[in-house]
Design an enzyme around this catalytic site. Sequence first.
Site, PDB file in Angstrom:
ATOM      1  N   CYS A   1      -3.131   9.377   1.989  1.00 45.28           N
ATOM      2  CA  CYS A   1      -2.660   8.960   0.672  1.00 45.28           C
ATOM      3  C   CYS A   1      -3.777   8.980  -0.359  1.00 45.28           C
ATOM      4  O   CYS A   1      -3.517   9.146  -1.553  1.00 45.28           O
ATOM      5  CB  CYS A   1      -2.016   7.588   0.724  1.00 45.28           C
ATOM      6  SG  CYS A   1      -3.138   6.281   1.202  1.00 45.28           S
ATOM      7  N   GLU A  13       0.871  -1.176   0.000  1.00 43.22           N
ATOM      8  CA  GLU A  13       0.000   0.000   0.000  1.00 43.22           C
ATOM      9  C   GLU A  13       0.907   1.224   0.000  1.00 43.22           C
ATOM     10  O   GLU A  13       1.501   1.552   1.022  1.00 43.22           O
ATOM     11  CB  GLU A  13      -0.856   0.030   1.256  1.00 43.22           C
ATOM     12  CG  GLU A  13      -2.115  -0.769   1.222  1.00 43.22           C
ATOM     13  CD  GLU A  13      -2.956  -0.443   2.438  1.00 43.22           C
ATOM     14  OE1 GLU A  13      -3.624   0.597   2.423  1.00 43.22           O
ATOM     15  OE2 GLU A  13      -2.920  -1.232   3.390  1.00 43.22           O
TER      16      GLU A  13
END
Length: 509
Positions: free
Chosen positions: A286, A252
């Site tokens: 993010c 990720e």
Amino acid sequence: MSATAADSTATTAAPPAGDFASLSPRTGEELARYPVHDGEHVRSAVRAAAEAAQWWGGLGFDERRRRLAAWKKVLVAQLDRVARVVADETGKPMDDARLEVVLAIDHLDWASANAKKVLGKRSVSPGLLMANQAATVAYRPLGVVGVIGPWNYPVFTPMGSIAYALAAGNTVVFKPSELTPGVGHEIARTLAEAVPEVGRYPLFTVVTGLGPTGAELCRAPGIGKIAFTGSAATGRRVMAACAENLVPVLMECGGKDPLIVDADADLDAAADAAVWGGMSNAGQTCVGVERVYVVESVAGRFLEKVRTAASRLQVGTAAQEGDLGPMTMPSQTEIVRRHVTDALEKGGRAIVGGADSVPAQGGAISPVVIADVPEDSVAVTEETFGPLVVVNRVPDVDEAVRRANATGYGLGATVFSARRGERIAEQLRCGMVSINGVISFAGIPSLPFGGVGESGFGRIHGADGLREFTRAQSVARQRFPIPLVVTSFRRTARTMQALTGIVKARHGR
């Protein structure tokens, strides 16, 4: 929602004293001290977790679900206590910390409730040629999953791996960010309160330290998979360490997520989404909004609404919370300053804030909105991970899509359009899209979460997230013999002629 641009999971050297301090981003004061765990400690934790995995995996889905449901109740009852640790270590407002814990609880519930349906043994068709076989597939746990977590969402993001890995029958060794080690211990404490057997069977173990501790977890014998959250640069180092023992990885990584505003969009809602998506958690998200592409015909009105909304935001102080907290990692401030400076020097117009919004050393950054920034500015090409939103005008949606896709990142995106939202979403190169909302996909447990390109690979959440922490096992069982034996040296030419005749009749038309 990963900590990306300046994560230090595998880069900081260990301090000589053998421990390290967790500091308050608001005041700079020491909250607690934690040990720097060495390789032997990490390997011992993995060995113990591997033994516990035999018991945990053997319980079956129903018994695991019962224990995870008990954990959920403890988290609900102690929500404010856990959120307080999150807020103290990250500096985010208390309500933002509460929201993070709420989302983690919802995902824990979904993973435990759906693991049996998604991963349990099921029959599949054997096909015409193998009609005498019974075919099944099941998803078996990997054993021990190592999770390396971020600091920006220190409960919600790692729980996307932890909860799903546990529900699938694995045990977990968790290395939290060195900026939020107390959160890792809170997760472990609540699970231990809910599941008494944890004292004998370490289902969830926390190891603390800096980069070398994470590297030791990657290399530890017995690790079945590493789930990493952080920057692409650190992710490459994690992958290199895992490659030594062929340990699979889930990555990720970061994003430079766009928001597209169509000419028929609800501009009030789009402006609110741009400000929340870009400024909440001090921009340290993010899947937050970093780039906005707005169709020229509505750009003026949209920018005014963004200016009004962003100008209202209050930055917290050491004494009082605001809409935004301080930067959790002080060094991230320099990246934000560089991006703001470059955008302005290349001709961008400051709509809200500017270079003076970024303090010289750490602390809180006031919201910054800059319009008409050249696409070659680092404020457009690199992940900022701070409260900066770039708003650029485009002649039409096609150009907005082209620019949105013109980076190596591919994590999330947002689209505001009354009529064409689905069509625009289909053209975007990314893992998730929210239409007429922002970051909505992250709150839906059944939707997989992850990116492409520099944003990583693999998925947490949803059925894909459960399968991510398993190995598929296929079984074919002969129910009765058939006259056309082809997988034997006893087969004849006549048998093969019959077989090829069947195939030609069925597939050659």
